[in-house]
Scaffold this active site. Structure first.
Site: not given
Ligand code: UDP
Length: 328
Positions: A207, A31, A50, A36, A188-189, A76, A140, A73
């Site tokens: 979003f 890593d 790396d 990480g 992430h959400l 993402s 990605y 690695a």
């Molecule tokens: N999302 C959101 N607000 C945030 C982060 C994510 O509304 O602050 C939404 C994003 O548009 C997607 C879902 O939550 O529809 C999951 O996003 P995340 O980034 O967790 O995972 P991904 O689906 O991109 O792998």
């Protein structure tokens, strides 16, 4: 024989290292610690470096008897990949090329690959199965698909067998409480919703609420990180038993909208979580839900931490006890 885990200090990598340790495997971790955390590595031998550095791969493959690689690695983040596609091609695609070439040189013939639902893009069918069209809507996902295709040709030419695990949305934390999700910046959400619950953010930004879904927000299939980790261990077993290369989806088969996730988080945490509707994020498909029937049948995978309430509760416990993640 040892398993090399690239990206083993990351979120899903560290939970997979924990699952491998639980069954007594010898583990080597590579890593670069850019994303990480050293503290996330609960055991094994950590090499800090790396994938794109051939010298460190030579050292790892000569100093250890590696018979299988689990390859995490990578960069993402969907949003970042739309801003900086070159970074994704360099680290993800070129990094995987460096790894496969060194595996070939050192005679290592098995690789389990951390792939993604983002390889599908806007799905043709829901739930998505492994035969469905792959047409990524973000850089990605495109790089992960390119990495899968590269492995296909290294198999044909050099007999390197590969199992690609296309995950849907990883969430939750290890039951020991020692490891969990800690990205910087967090995008992430679920962790962002929980940071809002902790008062570390004023609100969660939703979003887009104009998608073609019942409440207008995006639908995703959330899967516990320890269930994902178990699938990697099963995939190593399958390759060791002489299996051919394969692709498996990993999800629970049930979709939740962004608004539903926020509501469940409000119930689990008992906290007020303000939400503000904002513009769509580039590259987001409206709905991603997995059919994981093939993984259940062929890998013997059985996700056991499937309820979204429980997944969010395990993440909440991690965030409550580690409000600043791994940093003190
Ligand atoms: N999302 C959101 N607000 C945030 C982060 C994510 O509304 O602050 C939404 C994003 O548009 C997607 C879902 O939550 O529809 C999951 O996003 P995340 O980034 O967790 O995972 P991904 O689906 O991109 O792998």
């Amino acid at each position: 024989m040892a398993v090399l885990v690239t990206g083993g200090a990351g979120y899903i990598g560290s939970h997979t290292v924990a699952a491998l340790l639980e069954r007594g495997e010898s583990i080597v971790i590579l890593d670069n610690l850019q994303q990480g955390h050293r503290e996330a590595v609960l055991g094994g031998t950590l090499y800090e470096g790396d994938l794109r550095d051939p010298a460190i791969l030579d050292r790892i493959f000569t100093e250890n008897s590696i018979d299988a690689v689990i390859h995490f690695a990578a960069n993402s983040l969907v949003g970042e990949s739309m801003q900086l596609p070159g970074k994704y091609y360099h680290n993800n695609v070129y990094g995987t090329l460096c790894l496969l070439e060194k595996m070939q040189e050192h005679g290592v013939k098995r690789i389990v690959f951390s792939s993604t639902a983002a390889t599908y893009g806007e799905p043709e069918n829901v739930p998505i199965d492994e035969h469905d069209r792959t047409l990524p809507t973000n850089a990605y996902g495109e790089t992960k698909l390119a990495m899968e295709k590269m492995m296909k040709w290294f198999d044909i030419a050099h007999g390197i067998k590969w199992i690609s695990l296309r995950y849907f949305n990883a969430a939750g934390a290890h039951e020991s409480g020692k490891i969990g999700e800690d990205h910087n910046p967090e995008t992430h959400l679920i962790p962002i919703v929980l940071q809002a619950a902790l008062g570390q953010r004023p609100h969660i930004s939703v979003f887009g609420d104009d998608y073609a879904t019942p409440d207008g927000t995006c639908i995703r299939d959330y899967i516990h990180v320890s269930d994902l980790a178990d699938a990697h261990v099963l995939a190593v077993d399958k390759l060791r038993s002489g299996s051919d290369s394969a692709v498996y989806n990993l999800g629970n088969g049930q979709g939740f909208s962004v608004k539903e996730v926020i509501d469940i988080a409000r119930q689990v945490t008992g906290r007020d979580i303000p939400a503000v509707i904002e513009a769509r994020r580039a590259g987001d498909p409206a709905k991603l839900v997995a059919s994981s029937q093939r993984a259940r049948t062929e890998l013997g995978w059985n996700p056991v931490r499937s309820k979204l309430e429980d997944i969010i509760a395990s993440a909440w416990s991690w965030h409550l006890h580690h409000p600043n993640g791994y940093s003190k």
